[in-house]
Design an enzyme around this catalytic site. Structure first.
Site: not given
Ligand code: GP9
Ligand code: MN
Length: 607
Positions: A245, A287, A402, A461-462
Site C-alpha cells: 500500500e 489500488t 494508507h 500499488d500507487h
Molecule cells: C482498500 C485498499 C485501499 O481495500 O485497497 O484502497 P486505495 O484507497 O489505496 O485505493
Molecule cells: Mn492502495
C-alpha cells in the site's frame, strides 16, 4: 431592481468559487489571461444554477435562490474534500462508488476542517436578507427565463472563446482535469464530465467485432520474445504477489534521524531481481487500478475506477490464465469484499476465492486506521496460504500504510518527519511498520516451508504522498522546489521479484505495472503471443525502455514528458519538445487502444 436578491446570490457563489480555486484547490495561473479565466469561468454556471429559481414564483422563488446556492456550495465542498485526498477533482463514476463511502469515514474526519465553515457565510447572509429584509416577490416570467438562458449561453461562449485562446482544442484533446477546471470552471467541467461518461457507455453499444483487429495488429507489432533463460523457471511454484500500500521508491535506502525507513526491503532487493525504474500507472482507481493493470496488462480508466464502470466486461485475466494451468488463484485482503467493487470484478478475473475481511479475525486490538494491521494480516494469512491446494497464485494486499497513515505508539519504530505536512510526517513510521510486517511474513513463510516452494513479487500499488504535499516533500528530498519532472520521478514504486536461490540482479529498464502480467506468464512458461496485452516482459532482452503514465506523461531512458513539456533526465531541465516527439505515438496508442478495448468491451470478440 427586480432581481437584486438573485444577483447577490450569483455574486456570492462566484466569489466563493474563485476563493476556493485559489486557496482550496491552489490553482495557480501562469499569465494574466489565465487569471481572467479563473475570475470569469464561475459566472455562467452560477447564473444558470441560481437562475433555475426563475422557474418559480413568489416566496418559493426566493427560497429556491438560497437552496440552489447551498447546492452549489455542496458541489464545491465535495470537490474540496476529494481534492484534499486525491489532489484531483470529482468525476461522476467516482461519485457513484457509494459503497466506498462508508469505508473512508475515518479519512473524511481527517479531511474536514473547522475553517470550512466559512463556506457557509454567504448562505447565512442570504437567509438573513430573506427573513429580515423584505425581498420583493415576483411572478414567473418567461421573458426573464429566456433572458437568463441567453445570458448563460453568451457568458459561456465568451468563456470558451477566451479559453480557446489560452488552450486550443481544450475540449477535443486528451485533457487533465485541472486544466479543464481552470478554463471552463468547475461546474461546467461537471457537465462536460457527464457528457464524456455517457459517451463511453455508448461506445460499448457501437463497438463491432472488427474493432479488435487494430488491437491485435498493434499487439503483434509490439510482441517481444521472452528471455530464454527465464522462460518457465517458476513453473509449478507458488506465486505470491504482495501489493504494498502507498509505497513510493523514494523511501528506499533513506533514513529518518539516522534510522532506515525500509531496512527489510533494502536488504531483500539486494537478494532479488530489482527494477529501480518501475512506475505505477494508476489514476483515480488507485489500488483497484493497480490490480487491473497487473491482472490484464490493460490500463485503468483516465477517470473513475474501471472496477466500477466496466466490471461486467469480458477479460482474459491472469488469475484465470494460471488457473487453466492448474493453479489455485486467490486474493487475500482484510477489507469488505465490496470495496472497489472487488467482489464483482474478481468474478470476471476468474479468481477461485477471495479471502476478504470475513476470513480474518479483526478486533479493536489488532486494528488501526483502515482495519487489520499488516503484521496480523500476514500472520493470519500464513494459515490461509497453508490451507490452499498447491500450486497457488495468491495476491496479498496490505492496508496499514494508507492515508491518513495512522499508527499506534507501540508500532512506531522510527520518528515522524518534521515538516508542515502531517500526512508526510506520519507516512514514514507507517512505511517502516509495513516493512517490518513484510519481514515477519518472510520469516514465517520460511518456518512454514512456504518460502522454498514459492516465488515472490512485491510491488507498490500507487503513490502515497500527493502533489498537495510538495512543499514538505521538497524539504525531505532536499530540493528547493519540486518541478513537474520531479513529480513524475516520484511516481516510481518498488518492484522486486524474489526467487529463492536466484542470484540478485538490478534492472534499470523503464517499466511499469502494465509489464507485470507478461512477466509472470513467461516465468510460468506460458506463451503470451496470443494474449492481448500492452506491456512487455521485464526480463525480455528486446523490451523497450519505456513507461507511459495514465495522464499521458511518459518516461524513456533519456527524457520525461509531462504536462506539455519535455525534460532531459540528465540535466533535469526542460528541453525542446521535439526530443520527446518520437514517443508521442506509442504513448497515445498504448493508452488509446487499451481504452478502446475496455470501452468497447472488445475482449468479448476475442477468443
Ligand atoms: C482498500 C485498499 C485501499 O481495500 O485497497 O484502497 P486505495 O484507497 O489505496 O485505493
Ligand atoms: Mn492502495
Amino acid at each position: 431592481m427586480r432581481s437584486r436578491f438573485f444577483l447577490i446570490a450569483v455574486f456570492f457563489l462566484c466569489v466563493k468559487t474563485y476563493v476556493l480555486y485559489k486557496f482550496g484547490f491552489r490553482i495557480q495561473s501562469e499569465n494574466p489571461l489565465q487569471e481572467v479565466l479563473l475570475l470569469m469561468n464561475p459566472i455562467s454556471s452560477a447564473v444558470l444554477l441560481i437562475g433555475l429559481s426563475l422557474f418559480f414564483s413568489g416566496k418559493v422563488r426566493n427560497i429556491m435562490v438560497v437552496v440552489l446556492s447551498t447546492v452549489g456550495t455542496c458541489i464545491l465542498y465535495f470537490n474540496l474534500l476529494y481534492f484534499r485526498f486525491f489532489n484531483d477533482f470529482l468525476t461522476w463514476p467516482v461519485l457513484f462508488q457509494t459503497s466506498n463511502a462508508q469505508d473512508i469515514q475515518g479519512s473524511i474526519v481527517e479531511l474536514v476542517r473547522w475553517a470550512d465553515l466559512i463556506l457557509l457565510i454567504d448562505i447565512l447572509v442570504l437567509l438573513y436578507i430573506l427573513f429580515k429584509k423584505a425581498v420583493p416577490l415576483h411572478l414567473r416570467s418567461n421573458r426573464e427565463v429566456v433572458a437568463m438562458l441567453a445570458i448563460t449561453a453568451l457568458l459561456f461562449s465568451l468563456n470558451v472563446s477566451v479559453a480557446q485562446l489560452e488552450r486550443p482544442q481544450l475540449l477535443t484533446r486528451a485533457f487533465d482535469r485541472e486544466m479543464l477546471v481552470k478554463n471552463i470552471g468547475i461546474m461546467n467541467y461537471h457537465v462536460y464530465d457527464i457528457y464524456v461518461q455517457s459517451h463511453s457507455k455508448a461506445q460499448r453499444v457501437f463497438a463491432e467485432s472488427s474493432d479488435i483487429d487494430e488491437v491485435i495488429r498493434y499487439r503483434n507489432e509490439n510482441y517481444k520474445e521472452p528471455d530464454a533463460d527465464m522462460f518457465g523457471i517458476a513453473e509449478g511454484k507458488n506465486v505470491i504477489l504482495i501489493s504494498m500500500e502507498s509505497i513510493q521508491s523514494f523511501v528506499l535506502n533513506e533514513t529518518i534521524d539516522g534510522e532506515e525507513i525500509t531496512p527489510f526491503l533494502n536488504q531483500l532487493k539486494e537478494d532479488s531481481y530489482y527494477f529501480d525504474e518501475f512506475y505505477h500507472q494508476t489514476a483515480q482507481g488507485k489500488t483497484s487500478d493497480s490490480e487491473f493493470l497487473v491482472a490484464n496488462s490493460l490500463f485503468g480508466r483516465e477517470s473513475g475506477s474501471v472496477f466500477f464502470t466496466h466490471a461486467g466486461n469480458e477479460y482474459n485475466s491472469l488469475p484465470e490464465i494460471v488457473n487453466e494451468q492448474g493453479y489455485y488463484s486467490t486474493v487475500m485482503h482484510a477489507n469488505n469484499k465490496s470495496f472497489w467493487n472487488r467482489d464483482m470484478m474478481y468474478l470476471q478475473f476468474g479468481y477461485d476465492k477471495f479471502f476478504d475481511i470475513a476470513s480474518y479475525t479483526v478486533n479493536e486490538e489488532n486494528s488501526i486506521g483502515w482495519g487489520l494491521k499488516d503484521v496480523d494480516f500476514f500472520e493470519q494469512s500464513i494459515d490461509l496460504l497453508k490451507s490452499q491446494p498447491e500450486p497457488y497464485y495468491t495476491k496479498l494486499i496490505t492496508l496499514t500504510n494508507h492515508f491518513p497513515f495512522e499508527l499506534g505508539e507501540e508500532d512506531k519504530m522510527i520518528n515522524e518527519f518534521d515538516s508542515n505536512s502531517g500526512t508526510l510526517n506520519r507516512y514514514f513510521p507507517t512505511v517502516r511498520y509495513m516493512d517490518y510486517a513484510l519481514e515477519q511474513f518472510f520469516e514465517r513463510a520460511k518456518e512454514e516451508g512456504i518460502y522454498d516452494e514459492s516465488i515472490f513479487i512485491l510491488y507498490g500499488d500507487h503513490y502515497g504522498i500527493s502533489e498537495y504535499h510538495h512543499r514538505a516533500m521538497s524539504l525531505f528530498l532536499g530540493k528547493e522546489k519540486l518541478t513537474p519532472f520531479d513529480h513524475v520521478q516520484l511516481q516510481k514504486v518498488p518492484m522486486l521479484i524474489h526467487i529463492p536461490g536466484h542470484e540478485p540482479k538490478v534492472s534499470h529498464s523503464i517499466s511499469g505495472q502494465i509489464d507485470v502480467k507478461p512477466t509472470i506468464m513467461h516465468l510460468l512458461g506460458i506463451d503470451t503471443r496470443e494474449d492481448i496485452q500492452f506491456g512487455t516482459d521485464l526480463f525480455s532482452k528486446e523490451r523497450p525502455s519505456f513507461a507511459v503514465l495514465r495522464d499521458g506523461s511518459f518516461i524513456t531512458d533519456e527524457f520525461v514528458y509531462t504536462k506539455g513539456s519535455c525534460y532531459e533526465k540528465a540535466s533535469e531541465q526542460e528541453t525542446q519538445l521535439e526530443k520527446c516527439e518520437p514517443f508521442f505515438e506509442k504513448a497515445k496508442l498504448d493508452l488509446g487502444l487499451s481504452d478502446k478495448v475496455i470501452y468497447g468491451d472488445l475482449m468479448r470478440f476475442y477468443q
